[in-house]
Scaffold this active site. Structure first.
Site, PDB file in Angstrom:
ATOM      1  N   HIS A 170       0.865  -1.189   0.000  1.00 18.97           N
ATOM      2  CA  HIS A 170       0.000   0.000   0.000  1.00 18.97           C
ATOM      3  C   HIS A 170       0.898   1.233   0.000  1.00 18.97           C
ATOM      4  CE1 HIS A 170       1.195  -0.696   4.162  1.00 18.97           C
ATOM      5  NE2 HIS A 170       1.330   0.620   4.173  1.00 18.97           N
ATOM      6  N   HIS A 201       5.966   6.487  -0.804  1.00 22.23           N
ATOM      7  CA  HIS A 201       6.691   5.240  -1.086  1.00 22.23           C
ATOM      8  C   HIS A 201       5.762   4.051  -0.876  1.00 22.23           C
ATOM      9  CE1 HIS A 201       6.725   5.467   3.290  1.00 22.23           C
ATOM     10  NE2 HIS A 201       6.817   4.147   3.263  1.00 22.23           N
TER      11      HIS A 201
HETATM   12  O1  3AM Z   1       3.828   2.455   4.376  1.00 22.30           O
HETATM   13  P1  3AM Z   1       4.800   1.738   5.234  1.00 22.30           P
HETATM   14  O2  3AM Z   1       4.659   0.249   5.144  1.00 22.30           O
HETATM   15  O3  3AM Z   1       6.173   2.218   5.036  1.00 22.30           O
HETATM   16  O4  3AM Z   1       5.980   1.494   8.729  1.00 22.30           O
HETATM   17  C1  3AM Z   1       4.596   1.483   8.935  1.00 22.30           C
HETATM   18  C2  3AM Z   1       3.815   1.368   7.667  1.00 22.30           C
HETATM   19  O5  3AM Z   1       4.419   2.184   6.704  1.00 22.30           O
HETATM   20  C3  3AM Z   1       4.170   2.830   9.412  1.00 22.30           C
HETATM   21  O6  3AM Z   1       2.785   2.866   9.129  1.00 22.30           O
HETATM   22  C4  3AM Z   1       2.502   2.012   8.032  1.00 22.30           C
HETATM   23  C5  3AM Z   1       1.422   1.031   8.392  1.00 22.30           C
HETATM   24  O7  3AM Z   1       1.785   0.276   9.503  1.00 22.30           O
HETATM   25  N1  3AM Z   1       4.463   3.041  10.810  1.00 22.30           N
HETATM   26  C6  3AM Z   1       4.434   2.133  11.799  1.00 22.30           C
HETATM   27  N2  3AM Z   1       4.788   2.709  12.957  1.00 22.30           N
HETATM   28  C7  3AM Z   1       5.042   4.011  12.680  1.00 22.30           C
HETATM   29  C8  3AM Z   1       5.436   5.134  13.462  1.00 22.30           C
HETATM   30  N3  3AM Z   1       5.634   5.034  14.769  1.00 22.30           N
HETATM   31  C9  3AM Z   1       4.826   4.219  11.303  1.00 22.30           C
HETATM   32  N4  3AM Z   1       5.004   5.410  10.712  1.00 22.30           N
HETATM   33  C10 3AM Z   1       5.386   6.425  11.507  1.00 22.30           C
HETATM   34  N5  3AM Z   1       5.590   6.309  12.838  1.00 22.30           N
END
Ligand code: 3AM
Length: 179
Positions: free
Chosen positions: A37, A120
């Site tokens: 996603h 991304h």
């Molecule tokens: O889109 P991506 O997969 O990069 O890394 C986690 C994921 O991002 C991010 O939220 C998305 C769905 O889980 N994520 C998880 N913890 C986070 C945090 N503490 C976070 N992004 C920012 N701060």
């Protein structure tokens, strides 16, 4: 508390291209295709009232649909790489929508990370200590020219993240159409 985030889903042809790109990736945790996603805003662990309020605000976002294309590869984490991602071709409508989502969430009392939005699609999570750097560099060099078909973004979604021993699974809570 509910762990939630707002994201764009990706159409089948783009998912297929990303799955092909993931083949042979020298990474311990490749993101399963059903989890791929494009995150617009990570809301974190929020209580139901705040989430309800954010949902209401998201329903009132007025933004146009737009075309988007993924391109290139990148890594987050600098000297300690933690994620490998597919990049996104710069898009003003995407930034416009992301800004509206972030503002709506903040107005609902949800604290959003103040870091600049880097669009991304995470393809794999990395372990810096165990990363085979030369192998990864070789892998990336061969795929830097990656480019997906253009996709038309017609909605954005509120997703719940369930963390489990075998990774996260995502549940769609709501879908918001664009104009
Ligand atoms: O889109 P991506 O997969 O990069 O890394 C986690 C994921 O991002 C991010 O939220 C998305 C769905 O889980 N994520 C998880 N913890 C986070 C945090 N503490 C976070 N992004 C920012 N701060």
């Amino acid at each position: 508390m509910i762990r939630a985030f707002v994201a764009l889903s990706l159409p089948e042809p783009v998912l297929d291209a990303l799955a092909t790109l993931q083949q042979g990736m020298p990474a311990p945790r490749v993101v399963p295709v059903e989890n791929l996603h494009l995150t617009l805003a990570f809301l974190g662990e929020v209580d139901e009232t705040a989430l309800e309020e954010a949902h209401h605000a998201f329903q009132h976002i007025a933004a146009p649909g737009f075309d988007l294309r993924l391109s290139g590869l990148g890594m987050f984490g600098g000297a300690r790489p933690r994620a490998l991602y597919a990049g996104v071709v710069e898009s003003a409508p995407l930034r416009h929508l992301q800004g509206k989502v972030e503002t709506a969430a903040r107005n609902a009392g949800i604290a959003i990370d103040a870091r600049r939005f880097v669009p991304h699609v995470t393809l794999a999570r990395l372990n810096a200590a165990r990363l085979d750097k030369p192998r990864m560099a070789h892998f990336m060099a061969g795929r830097m020219g990656f480019s997906s078909h253009a996709m038309t973004v017609t909605d954005f979604r509120l997703l719940r993240s369930h963390l489990g021993p075998s990774g996260a699974s995502y549940e769609e809570l709501a879908r918001y159409p664009l104009q």
